[in-house]
Scaffold this active site. Structure first.
Site, short mmCIF file in Angstrom:
data_model
loop_
_atom_site.label_atom_id
_atom_site.label_comp_id
_atom_site.label_asym_id
_atom_site.label_seq_id
_atom_site.Cartn_x
_atom_site.Cartn_y
_atom_site.Cartn_z
N TYR A 70 -8.25 22.31 22.37
CA TYR A 70 -9.14 21.32 22.99
C TYR A 70 -10.45 21.21 22.19
O TYR A 70 -10.91 20.10 21.88
CB TYR A 70 -9.42 21.74 24.44
CG TYR A 70 -10.54 20.99 25.11
CD1 TYR A 70 -10.42 19.64 25.41
CD2 TYR A 70 -11.72 21.65 25.46
CE1 TYR A 70 -11.46 18.96 26.03
CE2 TYR A 70 -12.76 20.98 26.07
CZ TYR A 70 -12.63 19.64 26.36
OH TYR A 70 -13.66 18.96 26.97
N ASP A 104 -4.40 0.55 28.13
CA ASP A 104 -4.25 1.80 27.39
C ASP A 104 -5.15 1.76 26.15
O ASP A 104 -5.08 0.81 25.36
CB ASP A 104 -2.77 1.93 26.98
CG ASP A 104 -2.45 3.31 26.43
OD1 ASP A 104 -3.30 3.91 25.75
OD2 ASP A 104 -1.33 3.78 26.69
N LYS A 112 -12.20 18.04 19.93
CA LYS A 112 -13.57 17.53 19.99
C LYS A 112 -14.21 17.50 18.59
O LYS A 112 -15.04 16.64 18.29
CB LYS A 112 -14.41 18.38 20.96
CG LYS A 112 -13.94 18.25 22.41
CD LYS A 112 -14.00 16.82 22.88
CE LYS A 112 -13.52 16.62 24.29
NZ LYS A 112 -13.57 15.20 24.71
C1 15L Z 1 -15.49 21.34 29.11
O1 15L Z 1 -15.46 20.77 28.02
C2 15L Z 1 -14.48 21.06 30.16
O2 15L Z 1 -14.04 19.71 30.13
C3 15L Z 1 -14.98 21.43 31.53
O3 15L Z 1 -13.91 21.44 32.43
C4 15L Z 1 -15.68 22.80 31.55
O4 15L Z 1 -14.77 23.80 31.24
C5 15L Z 1 -16.80 22.81 30.53
O5 15L Z 1 -16.35 22.40 29.26
C6 15L Z 1 -17.46 24.20 30.41
O6 15L Z 1 -17.50 24.75 29.31
O7 15L Z 1 -17.94 24.69 31.43
#
Ligand code: 15L
Length: 261
Positions: free
Chosen positions: A133, A49, A137
């Protein structure tokens, strides 16, 4: 031969890189929570992990670089993002600091996904995350910056676009990253003599790309161009409908949107 830690080795990008490096050009340490199958002669399985400091230390000790693809790849609950995209990443960075290992971090275009689709940006544009999400990042890029400024850990943060075997919707004319270019990008990050701290757009040489790279210290030269597929995909609207078409992040940006101003 360089020793590379590949986290998320069973994921979309991780498994493509593993396949691309099946010629044994790097000694690979593979980690994932999913099964990784048989190990080749140049591969070693590391089960554990990434939130466990002792495990991370053993994983990185003596390695040359980490290609960190592990983490949640979509907009899930905050708790999960905190566990996997923040705590696990911090664990890896702490070990990178201890063992002086270069980091190649899978950030995402969703760190800047609220930019409108009628402008181009470079890697110095202010972040505009389009989702929790995307925020995770931005945290990741912040950790990378902190560990370079404060501890000298080199990082390349890859703002990856749409990693697909072939583009299949209109948005991909702008965002597509081919398998070939992803592999080349990762190799540039690994093999460049120095990278310091750098944000790189993980995007192919698409004629209609929104993301322009101002500084390219690693010598990334993408070859693929989504325009070759334009006749087939230009009429296929992006997931998320008309609102998604207004933002670079597409459906991540239009989800739960309520701004009427
Ligand atoms: C990402 O960050 C995702 O992980 C992927 O699944 C896609 O959605 C990609 O971006 C995207 O923007 O096409």
């Amino acid at each position: 031969m360089k020793t590379i830690v590949l986290t998320g080795a069973a994921g979309n990008i991780g498994s493509a890189l593993r396949q691309g490096w099946s010629d044994g050009r790097y000694q690979l340490r593979l980690n994932d929570i999913k099964p990784l199958g048989e190990m080749a002669a140049h591969e070693t399985l590391y089960i554990g992990d990434l939130r466990d400091a002792a495990f991370c230390s053993a994983l990185l000790e003596g390695a040359d670089a980490v290609v960190h693809m592990a983490g949640i790849g979509t907009d899930l609950e905050l708790e999960l993002l905190i566990e996997h995209n923040l705590k696990a990443l911090l664990g890896v960075y702490q070990a990178a600091r201890t063992h002086s290992v270069r980091m190649i971090y899978a950030s995402s275009n969703h760190a800047i996904g609220m930019y409108a689709t009628d402008i181009d940006i470079d890697e110095y544009a202010a972040v505009r995350p389009d989702s929790l999400y995307g925020i995770s990042k931005v945290w990741g890029e912040g950790i990378a910056r902190l560990y370079f400024d404060k501890h000298g850990v080199e990082s390349v943060c890859l703002r990856i676009g749409s990693f697909e075997a072939e583009p299949f919707e209109r948005r991909h004319l702008h965002t597509w990253l081919s398998h070939r270019d992803m592999q080349h990008l990762a190799e540039c990050c690994i093999d460049a003599p120095q990278v310091g701290f750098q944000i790189m757009y993980g995007v192919s040489a698409n004629t209609q790309r929104w993301w322009q790279q101002s500084d390219n210290p690693i010598g990334y030269q993408p070859q693929s161009n989504a325009e070759e597929f334009a006749a087939r995909i230009a009429a296929i609207s992006s997931r998320g409908g008309p609102l998604a078409e207004q933002f670079q992040g597409g459906g991540f940006a239009s989800a739960d949107y309520s701004n009427t101003k």
